[in-house]
Design a protein around this motif. Sequence first.
Motif, PDB file in Angstrom:
ATOM      1  N   UNK A 157      58.738  87.286  35.285  1.00  0.00           N
ATOM      2  CA  UNK A 157      59.813  86.299  35.374  1.00  0.00           C
ATOM      3  C   UNK A 157      59.342  85.054  36.129  1.00  0.00           C
ATOM      4  N   UNK A 158      58.662  85.286  37.260  1.00  0.00           N
ATOM      5  CA  UNK A 158      58.221  84.139  38.061  1.00  0.00           C
ATOM      6  C   UNK A 158      57.197  83.293  37.322  1.00  0.00           C
ATOM      7  N   UNK A 160      56.706  83.028  34.028  1.00  0.00           N
ATOM      8  CA  UNK A 160      57.128  82.435  32.756  1.00  0.00           C
ATOM      9  C   UNK A 160      58.439  81.652  32.831  1.00  0.00           C
ATOM     10  N   UNK A 161      59.266  81.934  33.822  1.00  0.00           N
ATOM     11  CA  UNK A 161      60.605  81.355  33.790  1.00  0.00           C
ATOM     12  C   UNK A 161      60.980  80.547  35.038  1.00  0.00           C
ATOM     13  N   UNK A 162      60.008  80.232  35.876  1.00  0.00           N
ATOM     14  CA  UNK A 162      60.341  79.408  37.040  1.00  0.00           C
ATOM     15  C   UNK A 162      59.383  78.229  37.141  1.00  0.00           C
ATOM     16  N   UNK A 163      59.792  77.263  37.919  1.00  0.00           N
ATOM     17  CA  UNK A 163      58.963  76.091  38.146  1.00  0.00           C
ATOM     18  C   UNK A 163      57.671  76.489  38.857  1.00  0.00           C
ATOM     19  N   UNK A 164      57.804  77.425  39.822  1.00  0.00           N
ATOM     20  CA  UNK A 164      56.617  77.876  40.539  1.00  0.00           C
ATOM     21  C   UNK A 164      55.595  78.466  39.557  1.00  0.00           C
ATOM     22  N   UNK A 166      55.160  77.736  36.397  1.00  0.00           N
ATOM     23  CA  UNK A 166      54.504  76.661  35.635  1.00  0.00           C
ATOM     24  C   UNK A 166      53.389  76.049  36.486  1.00  0.00           C
ATOM     25  N   UNK A 169      50.411  78.511  36.594  1.00  0.00           N
ATOM     26  CA  UNK A 169      49.654  78.566  35.341  1.00  0.00           C
ATOM     27  C   UNK A 169      48.914  77.260  35.074  1.00  0.00           C
ATOM     28  N   UNK A 170      49.550  76.144  35.423  1.00  0.00           N
ATOM     29  CA  UNK A 170      48.882  74.857  35.235  1.00  0.00           C
ATOM     30  C   UNK A 170      47.648  74.747  36.121  1.00  0.00           C
TER      31      UNK A 170
ATOM     32  N   UNK B  93      48.166  69.869  30.203  1.00  0.00           N
ATOM     33  CA  UNK B  93      47.648  71.233  30.135  1.00  0.00           C
ATOM     34  C   UNK B  93      47.649  71.629  28.661  1.00  0.00           C
ATOM     35  N   UNK B  96      49.531  74.712  27.267  1.00  0.00           N
ATOM     36  CA  UNK B  96      50.961  74.841  27.536  1.00  0.00           C
ATOM     37  C   UNK B  96      51.776  74.033  26.532  1.00  0.00           C
ATOM     38  N   UNK B 110      64.414  72.135  37.911  1.00  0.00           N
ATOM     39  CA  UNK B 110      65.003  73.212  38.706  1.00  0.00           C
ATOM     40  C   UNK B 110      64.031  74.388  38.857  1.00  0.00           C
ATOM     41  N   UNK B 111      64.255  75.208  39.893  1.00  0.00           N
ATOM     42  CA  UNK B 111      63.327  76.309  40.149  1.00  0.00           C
ATOM     43  C   UNK B 111      63.428  77.379  39.070  1.00  0.00           C
ATOM     44  N   UNK B 112      64.667  77.795  38.748  1.00  0.00           N
ATOM     45  CA  UNK B 112      64.834  78.838  37.737  1.00  0.00           C
ATOM     46  C   UNK B 112      65.063  78.230  36.356  1.00  0.00           C
ATOM     47  N   UNK B 113      64.542  78.892  35.357  1.00  0.00           N
ATOM     48  CA  UNK B 113      64.711  78.490  33.960  1.00  0.00           C
ATOM     49  C   UNK B 113      64.486  76.990  33.728  1.00  0.00           C
ATOM     50  N   UNK B 114      63.382  76.447  34.196  1.00  0.00           N
ATOM     51  CA  UNK B 114      63.162  75.001  34.071  1.00  0.00           C
ATOM     52  C   UNK B 114      63.151  74.526  32.624  1.00  0.00           C
TER      53      UNK B 114
END
Lengths: 306, 505
Positions: A157-158, A160-164, A166, A169-170, B93, B96, B110-114
């Motif tokens: 989840x962290x 694939x689905x959070x800004x952190x 991204x 991975x970047x 990237x 991506x 946003x932090x979640x589900x950007x």
Amino acid sequence: MEDIIISVLQRTMIAGTPLLLATVGEIICERSGILNLGVEGVMSVGAVVAFIVTFLTGQPWLGVAAAIVAGMAVSLIHAFASVTLQANQVVSGLALTMLGLGLSGMLGKPYIGKPLAIKMNSFAVPFLSDIPYAGKIFFNQSPFFFLAVGLALLAWFFLERTRFGIKVRSTGENPGATETHGVNVSLIRYICILIGGGFSALAGAHLSISYSKSWIEGMTAGRGWIAIALTIFALWNPGKAIFAAFLFGGIFVLQYLLQPLGISPNFLAMLPYATTLIVLLLISLKDPRKLNAPAKLGEPYKKGER
Amino acid sequence: MKKIKSLEMVNISKSFQGIFANKNLNLQIKSGEILGLLGENGAGKTTLMNILYGLYQPDSGEIKINNKKIEINSPVASIEHGIGMVHQHFMLIQNHSVIENIALGYKDTPFFFPKIKIKEKILEFSKKFNFPIELSKKVWQLSAGEQQRIEIIKALLNGADLLILDEPTSVLTPQEAKELFVILNDMKKQGHMIIFISHKLNEIMELCDRVVVLRKGEIIGSTETQKTDKKSLAKMMIGREVIFNIKKEKIEKGETVLNVDNINVVDDKGLLALKNISFNIHENEILGIAGVAGNGQKELAEAITGIRKITTGSVTIKGKDITNISPRKIFDQGVSHVPEERIKFGIAPGLFLYDNAILKQHHLDKYSKNSFLQYDKIKTHTKNLIKKFNVSAPSINTEIRNLSGGNIQKLILGREISEEPSLMVASHPTYGLDVGATQYLREQLLKIRKLGGAILLFSEDLDEIFELCDRIAILFEGKFTGILDADDKRLADIGLMMAGSLNYV
């Protein structure tokens, strides 16, 4: 017959648990672009620290916490060498493995063969554990099993689905470009290496205080290396790592199962490693683009280079 | 509400290892203005903009926004002040998706589900500036023009009032460049300010309101584009009257040297990069391959020199089949190669000059005997080479990495010529070199032609292609859209052929 199958699958889950924890840790670390070959050593340190603290205090969860802290502490060496000093990550990781194995051997000497008084009860999930077959296999298990699967899903989840995620991975794909977006590449890599170290140590803790409930030198038995191979096998995806880890857990269990059939135990002991080799071979034959490997894995990043 | 009404850089100086990249530079720009920054490679344009974007810190000088002095010590600070930059090499990237790339750079992600949450906002922006983008595609699947739009959107989303574009057209087809100009003019009307870095005079004249000319780290001139012309800008940029003074003699072409028959070649991704390509080159002839980067040029050069496998078809040199034989054997048949990315493929940077001078010839009898290198002969050869090709180096006993790009390229060219090849494959031989070195290298290529050599020249510089080539082939998506004589009138439409919308084959 039915009982045997259930018991085999149950043990498969137990054998796969440390592999899953270590693999998820290595995935997080590698997605930030850092190759950490020190898993085996950190796992060993985690195992011995968890055992000693639990042995002395009688508190298994205190032992687990101590193991995680110790695992992060030794991983800091790899982080400093590979991020701050931009050293060769293969060399630094191998050094960490040797250091961890040596250190744990030394610390654990007085505790070899001593039994652990406490018991880690398996945890039965209410209602779900009553399901026939599946209940016994999946929902009446060591707490580490639930922890491992939960952490794997959380890691997915962290990432694939959070800004952190991204950012992590970047960083592994293109640290130079990531830095221009105001991301602190070094900090991200430090965090990921420490998280990875914590996961490896947790895997070790499971081995010494839950799986075998004793300490013996070399008890990690190459599981750290298998975790590194599983990282590739799982295509750097914590979700896929769940299946990969338990598949290999099954191969571990298969050893004991096949032994009564008259197959040489030495040959069976070879199985997990042989499978690892074959799997790596098959994957490297695949199209590298679809492998999903972080593009800058293992390459030191020098900031502000012209 | 615009954050920046005017921006000023005052007395900026920056040096690298004791050499000035920028020396006491002053620059002003205000809302609704497009400022051109003109200068050759190495004039200090990019350094100056990297300072403005916070990637470098100036040694001295200050930056003022709305007449107030500000500190920019990182790209984040720069973004907060309303500055955005589109780098020459895209900061994307590749593996991506588009939306992930935008989320990485957007300050309010946003932090979640950007990915889900910023989608609306991006679509709104792409509508406002009228350029469509596919958000779920991976960046490596996009064309250069599309990738550039992502960079622009990234900057705009972060509220950039000042947009810096570093050589934005260098990767675009002429058509894509036109589309870019429309977008930039729209932005100007909405009150954005733009700094447009280029060394192409046409673009500066067409797009910019004002132009600042840099040479060797100093400002040579600053003027409104309406009050000047290309000729005087060129003079300011280069520091002398005439840009190039190369005269190509008319020479009758000789026998066929290279014959390429119906070859198919696959690229690194496993896709067909060259589709049934056929052509030939004769003695005393230069064939130029024009096209936007990534249309099969690299694969063609590699296939002929033996680095890449040819799936079907054949290549012959003076009648001898060299299809899929080893690069060494191809070299022995008289094919030499000036590769693109000279540092990566042309030299061994950590070895000495004299080692690099014989990289391909070390096995010849004159340089080695019983598996031992004959260093006395090698060094003599190197000394001659340096003299003959004007390589300026402190000594032949230095590591070649210490030389400038131009001198490295001269040594490579010298090495490749010294065995008198019947065919030379030259990929972007003057890319990134200064005017002096460029002119010298072009003269050398014409000299090979005069002495009976055949040259296959790859270049993205159309001026170079037109100046040197006897025939010009235009490559688009692995096929030729034209192989025309250099004086063919239809070449006026070379831009359309490069974009694949015109075909003369």
